[in-house]
Design a protein around this motif. Structure first.
Motif, PDB file in Angstrom:
ATOM      1  N   THR A   1      -0.633 -45.299  -8.116  1.00 15.17           N
ATOM      2  CA  THR A   1       0.209 -44.799  -7.025  1.00 15.17           C
ATOM      3  C   THR A   1      -0.193 -43.384  -6.624  1.00 15.17           C
ATOM      4  O   THR A   1      -0.341 -43.082  -5.431  1.00 15.17           O
TER       5      THR A   1
ATOM      6  N   LYS B   1       3.496 -52.292  -7.774  1.00 11.12           N
ATOM      7  CA  LYS B   1       2.810 -51.185  -7.103  1.00 11.12           C
ATOM      8  C   LYS B   1       3.437 -50.917  -5.737  1.00 11.12           C
ATOM      9  O   LYS B   1       3.579 -49.759  -5.331  1.00 11.12           O
TER      10      LYS B   1
ATOM     11  N   LYS C   1       6.602 -48.921  -6.291  1.00 10.78           N
ATOM     12  CA  LYS C   1       6.295 -47.524  -6.620  1.00 10.78           C
ATOM     13  C   LYS C   1       5.848 -46.747  -5.386  1.00 10.78           C
ATOM     14  O   LYS C   1       6.256 -45.599  -5.172  1.00 10.78           O
TER      15      LYS C   1
END
Length: 258
Positions: A182, A137, A140
């Motif tokens: 995201t 994460k 991203k």
């Protein structure tokens, strides 16, 4: 934990915040976390050393093998740009990894701030968000913030000034809502950024200026001690706008998010 709808609803209904109150709260919290802020900064710099070496070692090696190579580069105008391509590629890769490391370390620092602020039990884990299940994460979000910043830069100066606030808030939103996607974190960052833009900009500007001045007065090296102070207003803007659910937040830290 917050779902995206509940998070956006809290942001929409967020109360008006006072500049002086947030600033004073930041000073009080800085007294508790300045050591952790210093460690976070030093660890961030240390993690970037290998990338500096990777980027500059080829050029250093070339200079040691052939000391006249750089002089020859100046005389071979057609050759120099081609030779510099690997350097620019390394620089681009380094910039991205620097963003990933910086994003993850700051998010981990915000978690530590919450532990100290609310006097909760927990370890000062500076790599909390640079490990599974959060690293993916973080990568991203680093790509997202890089893309947003690049697009704003291409549109000239003013958009950069605008997006720096939502991008900064994405970091603290992720720290306390890692279960969100995201795109949801980006959306929440812009939502909170739009609602508290002027206050956030003013607090970041003044706290960064104060941290810099005090750090310079401490024989310059003190700036490493005071630098983390500029992150604290963002923590309190999130805390006062969204707030924490202690039970749910603690549970969320142990969950896996892809």
């Amino acid at each position: 934990m917050n779902t995206i709808n509940s998070l956006l609803d809290k942001i929409e209904k967020a109360k008006a915040l006072d500049f002086g109150t947030i600033f004073n709260q930041s000073i009080e919290l800085f007294k508790k976390v300045w050591v952790q802020g210093l460690v976070m900064l030093l660890l961030t710099m240390l993690l970037m050393v290998p990338f500096y070496l990777i980027m500059y070692l080829p050029m250093l090696g070339m200079g040691l093998i052939d000391p006249e190579s750089f002089q020859n580069m100046e005389n071979m105008g057609d050759f120099r740009p081609l030779l510099m391509i690997p350097f620019f590629i390394f620089a681009l890769v380094f910039s991205f990894f620097a963003m990933v490391i910086g994003f993850g370390m700051k998010a981990s620092f915000f978690r530590i701030c919450k532990l100290k602020d609310l006097e909760e039990m927990g370890a000062d884990d500076y790599f909390f968000y640079l490990k599974k299940p959060y690293l993916g994460k973080v990568i991203k979000l680093s790509l997202a913030t890089f893309g947003i910043s690049l697009a704003a830069t291409l549109l000239c100066v003013l958009p950069v000034i605008y997006v720096m606030i939502p991008v900064t808030l994405m970091n603290v939103i992720f720290a306390f809502n890692p279960e969100l996607s995201t795109s949801e974190i980006v959306k929440a960052g812009f939502k909170l950024g739009n609602k508290k833009w002027l206050l956030t900009f003013g607090l970041i500007f003044i706290s960064s200026l104060l941290a810099g001045i005090v750090g310079m007065l401490m024989c310059c090296i003190g700036i490493y001690v005071t630098a983390s102070f500029s992150y604290l207003p963002v923590y309190f803007i999130y805390k006062e706008s969204v707030g924490f659910d202690k039970k749910e937040d603690n549970q969320s830290y142990g969950m896996s998010y892809e």
